[in-house]
Design a protein around this motif. Structure first.
Motif, PDB file in Angstrom:
ATOM      1  N   LEU A 149      51.001 -40.686  46.877  1.00 51.94           N
ATOM      2  CA  LEU A 149      51.934 -40.113  45.915  1.00 51.94           C
ATOM      3  C   LEU A 149      51.442 -40.519  44.533  1.00 51.94           C
ATOM      4  CD1 LEU A 149      54.649 -38.607  45.675  1.00 51.94           C
ATOM      5  CD2 LEU A 149      55.768 -40.829  45.745  1.00 51.94           C
ATOM      6  N   GLU A 150      51.298 -39.555  43.641  1.00 54.96           N
ATOM      7  CA  GLU A 150      50.802 -39.837  42.296  1.00 54.96           C
ATOM      8  C   GLU A 150      51.864 -39.531  41.265  1.00 54.96           C
ATOM      9  OE1 GLU A 150      47.061 -38.012  41.409  1.00 54.96           O
ATOM     10  OE2 GLU A 150      46.262 -38.450  43.395  1.00 54.96           O
ATOM     11  N   GLY A 151      51.781 -40.234  40.139  1.00 58.14           N
ATOM     12  CA  GLY A 151      52.693 -39.975  39.042  1.00 58.14           C
ATOM     13  C   GLY A 151      52.372 -40.832  37.842  1.00 58.14           C
ATOM     14  N   VAL A 152      53.082 -40.558  36.773  1.00 58.78           N
ATOM     15  CA  VAL A 152      52.952 -41.320  35.539  1.00 58.78           C
ATOM     16  C   VAL A 152      54.045 -42.372  35.518  1.00 58.78           C
ATOM     17  CG1 VAL A 152      53.069 -41.181  33.008  1.00 58.78           C
ATOM     18  CG2 VAL A 152      51.952 -39.357  34.316  1.00 58.78           C
ATOM     19  N   VAL A 153      53.708 -43.583  35.083  1.00 57.93           N
ATOM     20  CA  VAL A 153      54.686 -44.665  35.011  1.00 57.93           C
ATOM     21  C   VAL A 153      55.555 -44.461  33.772  1.00 57.93           C
ATOM     22  CG1 VAL A 153      55.028 -47.160  34.849  1.00 57.93           C
ATOM     23  CG2 VAL A 153      53.143 -46.240  36.223  1.00 57.93           C
TER      24      VAL A 153
END
Length: 133
Positions: free
Chosen positions: A15-19
């Motif tokens: 799962l990828e995303g911006v913090v």
């Protein structure tokens, strides 16, 4: 079932995303978390607590305890993905990171107060440490 997902994908579920900034509650409790802003169509695992590897470009992977859910102890309504990176102190805000899910530790639980939640979080971190370090 993280093992079945990994077998089917031939790699851990990622799962990828911006913090992004959250409520800062984890920091106050001694478990600062990286809150991931994920794409709306992301395949987010079921609510619960997981052992995962937090992957940052150009850095060693970090063992992480990941909470997926609404933070029911604090009457939360918004579903979130929050990762506590073990043995890490630094700023991840604005960074694009990935979580490679290794194992599901438990389901989401609502506690009557903060003390039992903190005790359980300590146990979760110990489990992640045993599994990944």
């Amino acid at each position: 079932d993280m093992a079945a997902a990994a077998a089917a994908l031939d790699r851990p579920h990622r799962l990828e995303g911006v913090v992004v900034r959250g409520d800062q509650r984890g920091r106050e409790l001694g478990f600062p978390t990286a809150n991931l802003l994920c794409h709306g169509y992301a395949a987010v695992p079921a609510d619960g607590v997981y052992a995962a590897r937090l992957v940052r470009r150009g850095h060693p992977d970090l063992a992480a305890a990941v909470s997926v859910g609404t933070n029911p102890t604090f009457s939360g309504r918004e579903r979130r993905v929050e990762a506590y990176a073990l043995d890490f102190s630094g700023d991840l805000y604005g960074e694009r990171v990935a979580l490679d899910f290794v194992a599901r530790l438990r389901g989401q639980v609502r506690y009557d107060s903060v003390e039992p939640l903190l005790a359980q979080m300590g146990e979760d971190v110990s489990q992640v440490r045993e599994l990944l370090l």
